[in-house]
Design an enzyme around this catalytic site. Structure first.
Site, PDB file in Angstrom:
ATOM      1  N   CYS A   4       9.810 -11.322  -1.270  1.00  0.00           N
ATOM      2  CA  CYS A   4      11.146 -10.517  -1.554  1.00  0.00           C
ATOM      3  C   CYS A   4      12.177 -11.137  -0.656  1.00  0.00           C
ATOM      4  CB  CYS A   4      10.746  -9.039  -0.973  1.00  0.00           C
ATOM      5  SG  CYS A   4       9.562  -8.233  -2.363  1.00  0.00           S
ATOM      6  N   HIS A   8      17.303  -5.367   1.016  1.00  0.00           N
ATOM      7  CA  HIS A   8      16.386  -5.311  -0.019  1.00  0.00           C
ATOM      8  C   HIS A   8      15.989  -3.961  -0.478  1.00  0.00           C
ATOM      9  CE1 HIS A   8      12.887  -6.231  -2.022  1.00  0.00           C
ATOM     10  NE2 HIS A   8      12.051  -5.875  -1.154  1.00  0.00           N
ATOM     11  N   ASN A  68      11.896  -2.283  -6.877  1.00  0.00           N
ATOM     12  CA  ASN A  68      11.891  -3.647  -6.265  1.00  0.00           C
ATOM     13  C   ASN A  68      11.622  -4.722  -7.005  1.00  0.00           C
ATOM     14  OD1 ASN A  68      11.214  -5.693  -4.480  1.00  0.00           O
ATOM     15  ND2 ASN A  68       9.811  -4.546  -3.209  1.00  0.00           N
TER      16      ASN A  68
HETATM   17  N1  COA Z   1       1.875   8.851  -6.963  1.00  0.00           N
HETATM   18  C1  COA Z   1       1.293   9.879  -6.467  1.00  0.00           C
HETATM   19  N2  COA Z   1       0.680   9.791  -5.188  1.00  0.00           N
HETATM   20  C2  COA Z   1       0.504   8.513  -4.666  1.00  0.00           C
HETATM   21  C3  COA Z   1       1.124   7.413  -5.533  1.00  0.00           C
HETATM   22  C4  COA Z   1       1.687   7.568  -6.604  1.00  0.00           C
HETATM   23  N3  COA Z   1       2.383   6.644  -7.179  1.00  0.00           N
HETATM   24  N4  COA Z   1       0.789   6.265  -4.545  1.00  0.00           N
HETATM   25  C5  COA Z   1       0.106   6.458  -3.440  1.00  0.00           C
HETATM   26  N5  COA Z   1      -0.137   7.966  -3.631  1.00  0.00           N
HETATM   27  C6  COA Z   1      -1.026   8.918  -2.758  1.00  0.00           C
HETATM   28  C7  COA Z   1      -1.853   7.937  -1.898  1.00  0.00           C
HETATM   29  O1  COA Z   1      -3.052   7.920  -2.734  1.00  0.00           O
HETATM   30  C8  COA Z   1      -2.118   8.982  -0.770  1.00  0.00           C
HETATM   31  O2  COA Z   1      -2.946   9.900  -1.101  1.00  0.00           O
HETATM   32  P1  COA Z   1      -4.172  10.443   0.004  1.00  0.00           P
HETATM   33  O3  COA Z   1      -3.406  11.107   1.060  1.00  0.00           O
HETATM   34  O4  COA Z   1      -4.783  11.333  -0.904  1.00  0.00           O
HETATM   35  O5  COA Z   1      -5.139   9.149   0.277  1.00  0.00           O
HETATM   36  C9  COA Z   1      -0.799   9.587  -0.413  1.00  0.00           C
HETATM   37  O6  COA Z   1      -0.118   9.362  -1.756  1.00  0.00           O
HETATM   38  C10 COA Z   1       0.006   9.190   0.603  1.00  0.00           C
HETATM   39  O7  COA Z   1      -0.074   7.829   0.675  1.00  0.00           O
HETATM   40  P2  COA Z   1       0.808   6.819   1.747  1.00  0.00           P
HETATM   41  O8  COA Z   1       0.308   5.390   1.349  1.00  0.00           O
HETATM   42  O9  COA Z   1       0.664   7.603   3.167  1.00  0.00           O
HETATM   43  O10 COA Z   1       2.185   7.070   1.238  1.00  0.00           O
HETATM   44  P3  COA Z   1       3.740   6.897   1.909  1.00  0.00           P
HETATM   45  O11 COA Z   1       4.539   8.030   2.371  1.00  0.00           O
HETATM   46  O12 COA Z   1       3.342   5.559   2.902  1.00  0.00           O
HETATM   47  O13 COA Z   1       4.206   6.220   0.870  1.00  0.00           O
HETATM   48  C11 COA Z   1       4.719   3.839  -0.071  1.00  0.00           C
HETATM   49  C12 COA Z   1       3.558   4.828   0.184  1.00  0.00           C
HETATM   50  C13 COA Z   1       4.029   2.595  -1.002  1.00  0.00           C
HETATM   51  C14 COA Z   1       5.788   4.261  -1.235  1.00  0.00           C
HETATM   52  C15 COA Z   1       5.177   3.404   1.166  1.00  0.00           C
HETATM   53  O14 COA Z   1       3.946   3.304   1.996  1.00  0.00           O
HETATM   54  C16 COA Z   1       6.110   2.071   1.003  1.00  0.00           C
HETATM   55  O15 COA Z   1       7.158   2.079   0.519  1.00  0.00           O
HETATM   56  N6  COA Z   1       5.788   1.210   1.887  1.00  0.00           N
HETATM   57  C17 COA Z   1       6.245  -0.134   1.752  1.00  0.00           C
HETATM   58  C18 COA Z   1       5.971  -0.626   0.470  1.00  0.00           C
HETATM   59  C19 COA Z   1       6.878  -1.784  -0.100  1.00  0.00           C
HETATM   60  O16 COA Z   1       7.990  -1.782   0.269  1.00  0.00           O
HETATM   61  N7  COA Z   1       6.356  -2.993  -0.395  1.00  0.00           N
HETATM   62  C20 COA Z   1       7.271  -4.104  -0.770  1.00  0.00           C
HETATM   63  C21 COA Z   1       7.776  -4.823   0.616  1.00  0.00           C
HETATM   64  S1  COA Z   1       8.981  -6.094   0.190  1.00  0.00           S
END
Ligand code: COA
Length: 329
Positions: free
Chosen positions: A117, A256, A286
């Site tokens: 990215c 980004h 993204n």
């Molecule tokens: N729909 C519903 N629930 C979801 C889900 C979805 N699409 N994706 C994950 N979950 C669930 C998980 O399984 C977890 O459940 P659990 O508590 O029962 O295990 C719960 O949601 C919380 O997961 P968590 O990873 O703690 O959520 P979060 O608040 O960190 O949000 C992201 C998840 C991926 C949105 C966030 O971590 C993020 O944006 N990270 C950066 C990723 C990114 O930008 N990557 C590219 C970088 S260039």
């Protein structure tokens, strides 16, 4: 060849977004998720999905042609083509070479940059250095991604986040005050396992061992989030300070577009008001290397980039890689 101008001016922009839209409501029917979860955790409402026949280069070519037209530069006058992509047409020839053929350019160097990215900011830094060195005066920098091909559509942790798109800029050597002031690009391979995409030699194994999911994205979202915010804020702060600016001098940040919460956290850390952060993640999700130039294009179309504005670009991605660039518009 000697060139009188030694600074880089963004002279023309172009974009190409697939017309097919995938909404959160449609995703609800594909994996165990909800519009409410996606919107509150990421800010994303919908993303674009490329047609089956599309590749990174075919998506990029109309964007490149628009950028060339707007810059008033003919393809044969290009002396450098750089393409930022993590979803190349194939391992070789480079996507940049396919684009070169597609736009009717010939002879100039053409190569890809793989920085996930951060690819566009990496590419801008590389092109700027070519121009400062006098090795190029009309460069095409393209970012094109088809992440829908490497997303596991059964993995709700990742499939809701990504989309497809392409954007291009023509960068000209200039002596005008509108130019790239400075840039910083960084990487830390010790974080390689946080965010990976397959498709390379590590996932090409014998037919017997073949894992149909080996080329999919794998991500530790929570850890990635934290490292993203810390490093994006740090690289912006040091770039501004090294050039004698403060956050108050910045007219617009083009970050980004991975997650609206990352963007808000970076704004808070830099003490920049949220209305100075350009946001379009709700429309496209993204698109990896393409997010920053797509956002830059839309910001310009909306009249949010005015001559003389100090514009800060910042990106973060797998690698881990990150980087920032400061532009006087
Ligand atoms: N729909 C519903 N629930 C979801 C889900 C979805 N699409 N994706 C994950 N979950 C669930 C998980 O399984 C977890 O459940 P659990 O508590 O029962 O295990 C719960 O949601 C919380 O997961 P968590 O990873 O703690 O959520 P979060 O608040 O960190 O949000 C992201 C998840 C991926 C949105 C966030 O971590 C993020 O944006 N990270 C950066 C990723 C990114 O930008 N990557 C590219 C970088 S260039």
């Amino acid at each position: 060849m000697t060139h009188s101008g030694k600074r880089s001016r963004i002279a023309g922009l172009g974009i190409n977004l697939p017309s097919k839209i995938l909404t959160n409501a449609q995703l609800e029917k594909m994996v165990d998720t909800s519009d409410e979860w996606i919107l509150t955790r990421t800010g994303i409402r919908e993303r674009r999905i490329a047609d089956d026949g599309e590749t990174a280069s075919t998506l990029a070519i109309p964007a490149a042609q628009e950028a060339l037209r707007r810059a008033g530069v003919a393809p044969e006058d290009l002396d450098l083509i750089v393409c930022a992509t993590s979803t190349p047409d194939m391992s070789f020839p480079s996507t940049a070479c396919h684009i070169q053929r597609g736009i009717g350019a010939k002879g100039c160097p053409a190569f890809d940059i793989l920085a996930a990215c951060s690819g566009f900011v990496y590419g801008l830094s590389v092109v700027d250095n070519f121009i400062r060195a006098g090795s190029a005066k009309n460069a095409l920098l393209v970012a094109s991604e088809i992440f829908s091909r490497i997303v596991d559509w059964e993995d709700r942790n990742t499939c809701v986040l990504f989309g497809d798109g392409a954007a291009a800029v023509v960068i000209k050597a200039t002596e005008s005050s509108s130019h790239v002031i400075d840039s910083r690009i960084r990487a830390d391979g010790s974080y390689a396992d946080l965010l990976t995409g397959g498709g390379g030699s590590a996932s090409i194994v014998s037919a017997k061992q073949f894992d149909p999911k080996s080329h999919f994205i794998k991500m530790k979202g929570n850890q990635t989030f934290k490292v993203a915010v810390t490093n994006m804020a740090e690289v912006c702060s040091s770039l501004l300070a090294d050039n004698g600016y403060t956050a108050n001098d910045v007219a617009l940040v083009i970050p980004h577009q991975a997650n609206i919460r990352i963007i808000h956290a970076v704004a808070k850390s830099l003490n920049i008001p949220e209305d100075k952060m350009y946001i379009n993640v709700h429309r496209y999700g993204n698109t990896s290397a393409a997010t920053v130039p797509i956002a830059m294009y839309e910001a310009q179309e909306e009249g949010r980039l005015k001559k003389g504005d100090l514009v800060l670009l910042v990106a973060f991605g797998g690698g881990l890689t990150w980087g920032s660039a400061l532009v006087r518009w």
